[in-house]
Design an enzyme around this catalytic site. Structure first.
Site, short mmCIF file in Angstrom:
data_model
loop_
_atom_site.label_atom_id
_atom_site.label_comp_id
_atom_site.label_asym_id
_atom_site.label_seq_id
_atom_site.Cartn_x
_atom_site.Cartn_y
_atom_site.Cartn_z
N CYS A 95 36.73 34.35 39.26
CA CYS A 95 36.75 34.66 37.83
C CYS A 95 37.00 33.41 36.97
O CYS A 95 36.13 32.58 36.83
CB CYS A 95 37.78 35.76 37.55
SG CYS A 95 37.55 36.61 35.96
N ARG A 129 34.54 43.95 27.37
CA ARG A 129 34.86 43.51 28.73
C ARG A 129 34.02 44.27 29.75
O ARG A 129 33.61 45.41 29.51
CB ARG A 129 36.34 43.71 29.04
CG ARG A 129 37.27 42.96 28.10
CD ARG A 129 38.68 42.96 28.63
NE ARG A 129 38.83 42.13 29.82
CZ ARG A 129 38.99 40.79 29.79
NH1 ARG A 129 39.02 40.16 28.63
NH2 ARG A 129 39.11 40.11 30.91
N HIS A 195 37.94 40.11 41.90
CA HIS A 195 39.39 40.13 42.12
C HIS A 195 39.70 41.13 43.23
O HIS A 195 38.81 41.66 43.87
CB HIS A 195 40.11 40.58 40.85
CG HIS A 195 40.06 39.61 39.73
ND1 HIS A 195 40.74 38.42 39.73
CD2 HIS A 195 39.41 39.66 38.53
CE1 HIS A 195 40.53 37.78 38.59
NE2 HIS A 195 39.72 38.51 37.85
#
Length: 245
Positions: A95, A129, A195
């Site tokens: 990320c 997002r 993640h």
């Protein structure tokens, strides 16, 4: 005894969503095979002699935390990281760490932050997002591994033709939610938005990364197979869940 040296870059700043678990996973998978793992944490103000390490790990962080690192990168780490990439050291970047390896990040309101420039890609911030469990498939060069993970990013990353995607999105958004790509592969860099942490539930990818690093130091090494029943069950459950959507 076989040994790998791992550099954990900015562990106190870039460690969202348990990204440190990737370090623990690599250590365990090496220990189970009798391979020694030495982990060194390198943060702001610490010297970075890139030639000391076999694997570099960079976790994720928020936009503010990435900006905090800009001066430290400019003071020498950006050059060292770029040299390490070009000399085919192994990188796993997640990320924010992935974005940081690129040329720049432009926020949604137009502020541009210059990053390392080791990978020819850039990221543009968006107001919305991209969040959720997701899945992508690596190409044949990386054994066609199907990877499951969790993404949470507002940055949209775009690759030049000098960098290939790490995979093709099967479910979720990936790099930008537009072109169906996820992550970046350049030389021995593995960069992704995943993640979770990434490696415990993707043992094939974990071993690909370890094997890549080990082969550089020990060309004749054969990586012993492990019993990944539990890890594969967790992986396959997520594949089934995401495929059903």
């Amino acid at each position: 005894m076989y040994q790998l040296k791992i550099c954990h870059l900015y562990p106190d700043i870039l460690n969202l969503y348990g990204d440190r678990g990737n370090i623990i996973c690599m250590q365990k998978r090496m220990a189970w095979r009798g391979i020694q793992a030495e982990v060194t944490e390198v943060s702001v103000g610490d010297p970075l002699n890139y030639d000391d390490y076999d694997i570099f790990f960079i976790g994720g962080g928020q936009d503010f935390e990435q900006e905090v690192l800009l001066k430290d990168l400019a003071d020498g780490k950006a050059k060292a990281i770029t040299q390490a990439v070009n000399e085919e050291k192994v990188f796993l970047a997640i990320c924010g760490g992935y974005q940081m390896l690129g040329n720049y990040y432009k926020t949604w309101d137009g502020k541009e932050c210059e990053f390392v420039g080791a990978l020819d890609l850039y990221t543009v911030g968006a107001k919305e997002r991209m969040i959720g469990n997701y899945m992508y498939q690596c190409d044949a060069a990386d054994d066609g591994i199907v990877v499951v993970g969790f993404e949470n990013h507002s940055g949209k990353t775009y690759l030049s033709d000098k960098v290939r995607p790490m995979g093709k999105v099967l479910a979720g958004s990936g790099n930008n939610g537009e072109d169906g790509t996820e992550g970046a592969r350049y030389k021995n860099v593995f960069a992704t938005y995943s993640h979770g942490p990434l490696l415990p539930k993707n043992p094939k990818l974990a071993d690909l990364i370890l094997k890549t690093a080990l082969k550089r130091r020990y060309p004749d090494i054969v990586l012993e197979e492990l019993d990944d029943t539990f890890e594969n069950n967790a992986h396959d459950y997520m594949v089934q869940r995401l495929s059903a959507k």
